[in-house]
Design an enzyme around this catalytic site. Structure first.
Site, short mmCIF file in Angstrom:
data_model
loop_
_atom_site.label_atom_id
_atom_site.label_comp_id
_atom_site.label_asym_id
_atom_site.label_seq_id
_atom_site.Cartn_x
_atom_site.Cartn_y
_atom_site.Cartn_z
N GLU A 73 -5.32 -8.61 1.02
CA GLU A 73 -5.95 -8.25 2.28
C GLU A 73 -7.43 -7.99 2.05
O GLU A 73 -7.80 -7.31 1.10
CB GLU A 73 -5.37 -6.96 2.91
CG GLU A 73 -4.03 -7.10 3.54
CD GLU A 73 -3.51 -5.78 4.13
OE1 GLU A 73 -4.34 -4.93 4.51
OE2 GLU A 73 -2.29 -5.62 4.18
N GLU A 108 0.79 -1.23 0.00
CA GLU A 108 0.00 0.00 0.00
C GLU A 108 0.82 1.28 0.00
O GLU A 108 0.76 2.06 0.97
CB GLU A 108 -0.95 0.01 1.21
CG GLU A 108 -1.88 -1.18 1.26
CD GLU A 108 -2.98 -1.04 2.31
OE1 GLU A 108 -2.92 -0.11 3.12
OE2 GLU A 108 -3.91 -1.86 2.29
C1 PNW Z 1 -4.26 -1.69 5.62
N1 PNW Z 1 -7.14 4.14 5.20
O1 PNW Z 1 -4.17 -0.40 6.13
C2 PNW Z 1 -2.92 -2.29 6.00
O2 PNW Z 1 -2.23 -2.93 4.97
C3 PNW Z 1 -2.96 -3.10 7.26
O3 PNW Z 1 -1.69 -3.05 7.86
C4 PNW Z 1 -4.08 -2.62 8.16
O4 PNW Z 1 -4.05 -3.23 9.40
C5 PNW Z 1 -5.38 -2.90 7.41
O5 PNW Z 1 -5.39 -2.29 6.15
C6 PNW Z 1 -6.62 -2.47 8.18
O6 PNW Z 1 -6.63 -1.09 8.37
C7 PNW Z 1 -4.96 0.67 5.86
O7 PNW Z 1 -7.22 5.00 6.11
C8 PNW Z 1 -5.03 1.65 6.84
O8 PNW Z 1 -7.73 4.30 4.12
C9 PNW Z 1 -5.75 2.81 6.63
C10 PNW Z 1 -6.40 2.98 5.42
C11 PNW Z 1 -6.33 1.99 4.43
C12 PNW Z 1 -5.60 0.85 4.66
#
Ligand code: PNW
Length: 459
Positions: free
Chosen positions: A366, A171
């Site tokens: 994921e 990401e």
């Molecule tokens: C992903 N947003 O994170 C990550 O790859 C993981 O480490 C995380 O635990 C998981 O999704 C759940 O959140 C994100 O704010 C964190 O859009 C924040 C965002 C998107 C993905």
């Protein structure tokens, strides 16, 4: 009236079923075996940045409990496990000397996975940049891309004989825009020019690392993006469709086009030029970024709805230059993150990526949801809401396959409840419950359900 039972569905033979985690979210042991500090160690200690001032210092103590955790994965019937390597365990200063003790840990983990018949899928960077590199500019510095390729080479030298699937970054949207734009993630900078510069150096680092891995003999090399399913508030409004195009550009095309078409989209270059002179974009960079990849990882959680609203401040920081665009509040049932539950958008997203960027196999690296799970008096962890979420999204993934998308696998986020970044430990994404004080693991109902899904190769 009862709704009819949903049709049974079967996934392709060889479909990869697994779960995912990330180093800083589960390992703990942040001061052991020579590990250097990362930007997340620093960020967690910056007042007000992480819920309740929590840190990854102990997390799930996976660094010491990995053997039990792999046994748990085997009990659940997982065929694959996606984990990330902590760069600061390998090179405490981000460059130069390698600490073999860090490599030893992943060596033991990978051997244990193989012993249990679980396929390791490695992520080289899941956000824990060595602090020493951040001190020299982090992802706004071109040098960080070069250092990332060196680090990738070091890890491959040690584990290359036992790992088939390599992904470079997790990401980069989050790293760049949340890390350097909105500042809600480490390193917490708030500067749109820095965010766009970081986008480029992350992509460059990916390209340099992908080339280095391929030159060293890695057979499957890819990257994971949190592609967004951007949709208009009103599909009949041209202005809303224009808002979709900009947000889709900032979130998806700015990564997908250079990776899979060899160049940044013209409209994005124009947009970025509002914030920087683009001096960071050197000739030849786009060719490096477009190193052919063998797999594209897709992370999907929720849809994004936008609408044109003259006068709206937009979502600055995470989406620089979106004044006049409203990010619509989520509706319907939400997860504990306040995220919308909309499986149909996963089908649309996979379909769109496969259509616009053909030729690269996809994997859902994921997908999952946080809910307020608790251990019931009988010792079970009932999480029917998570089962419904996963069931819906697996059906949506299957529908994409039915429409012809080359989808190779599905990895649930996450194996364990863990450190959910700025949200700390209060958001539980695991299919396995973790009682932090005792470090006791309890498979939730969804874990038992998932085992059956894997066994039947379907729903
Ligand atoms: C992903 N947003 O994170 C990550 O790859 C993981 O480490 C995380 O635990 C998981 O999704 C759940 O959140 C994100 O704010 C964190 O859009 C924040 C965002 C998107 C993905």
């Amino acid at each position: 009236m009862n709704s009819p039972a949903p049709e049974p569905i079967t996934f392709p033979e060889d479909f990869v079923w697994g779960a995912a985690t990330a180093a800083y979210q589960i390992e703990g042991a942040t001061h052991e075996d020579g590990r250097g500090p990362s930007i997340w160690d620093t960020f967690c200690r910056t007042p007000g940045k992480v819920y309740a001032g929590e840190t990854g210092d102990v997390a799930c103590d996976h660094y010491h409990r990995y053997r039990d955790d792999v046994a748990l994965m085997a009990d659940l019937g997982l065929r694959a496990y996606r984990f990330s390597v902590a760069w600061p365990r390998i090179q405490p200063d981000g460059s130069g000397p390698v600490d073999p003790r860090g490599l030893d840990f992943y060596d033991r983990l990978v051997d244990e996975l193989h012993r249990r018949g679980i396929k390791p899928i490695i992520t080289l960077y899941h956000w824990d940049l060595p602090q020493a590199l951040e001190d020299q500019g982090g992802w706004t510095a071109r040098d960080t891309a070069e250092r990332f390729a060196d680090y990738a080479t070091v890890v491959h030298q040690r584990l290359g004989d036992r790992i088939g699937t390599w992904t470079t970054l997790n990401e980069p949207w989050c790293s760049a825009y949340l890390g350097y734009g909105s500042g809600v993630h480490a390193p917490g900078r708030q500067d749109p020019a820095a965010a766009f510069t970081a986008v480029h150096h992350l992509l460059l680092g990916h390209g340099l690392a992908a080339r280095a891995l391929q030159a060293a003999g890695a057979t499957t090399v890819g990257i994971t993006l949190n592609t967004a399913a951007v949709a208009p508030g009103d599909p009949d409004s041209d202005a809303d469709q224009a808002a979709v195009r900009l947000v889709d550009g900032l979130h998806n095309r700015i990564f997908l086009d250079p990776l899979l078409r060899g160049r940044y989209p013209a409209d994005m270059l124009e947009h970025i030029a509002r914030f920087t002179d683009l001096a960071y974009l050197h000739s030849g960079d786009e060719e490096i970024i477009a190193a052919p990849i063998d797999l594209l990882g897709i992370n999907y959680y929720q849809p994004t709805y936008v609408a044109a609203r003259p006068g709206d401040p937009g979502c600055d920081g995470a989406y620089p230059g979106t004044e006049g665009i409203e990010f619509l509040p989520p509706t319907g049932p939400l997860t504990a993150m306040g995220w919308m539950i909309e499986p149909a958008h996963l089908t649309m997203l996979l379909d769109r990526v496969a259509r616009d960027y053909p030729g690269v196999p996809l994997m859902i690296t994921e997908n999952g949801a946080a809910f307020a799970d608790t251990i019931a008096p009988d010792g079970q962890v009932p999480d029917a809401d998570r089962i419904a979420y996963l069931d819906g999204h697996l059906r949506a993934a299957h529908e994409a396959i039915r429409r012809g998308v080359d989808l190779r696998g599905y990895l649930v986020w996450s194996l364990l409840d863990n450190f959910e970044w700025a949200e700390g430990y209060r958001k539980r994404f695991g299919i396995v419950h973790v009682d932090y004080p005792s470090q006791r693991r309890t498979p939730k109902d969804s874990a038992h359900w998932y085992r059956e899904v894997i066994r039947r190769n379907g729903l």
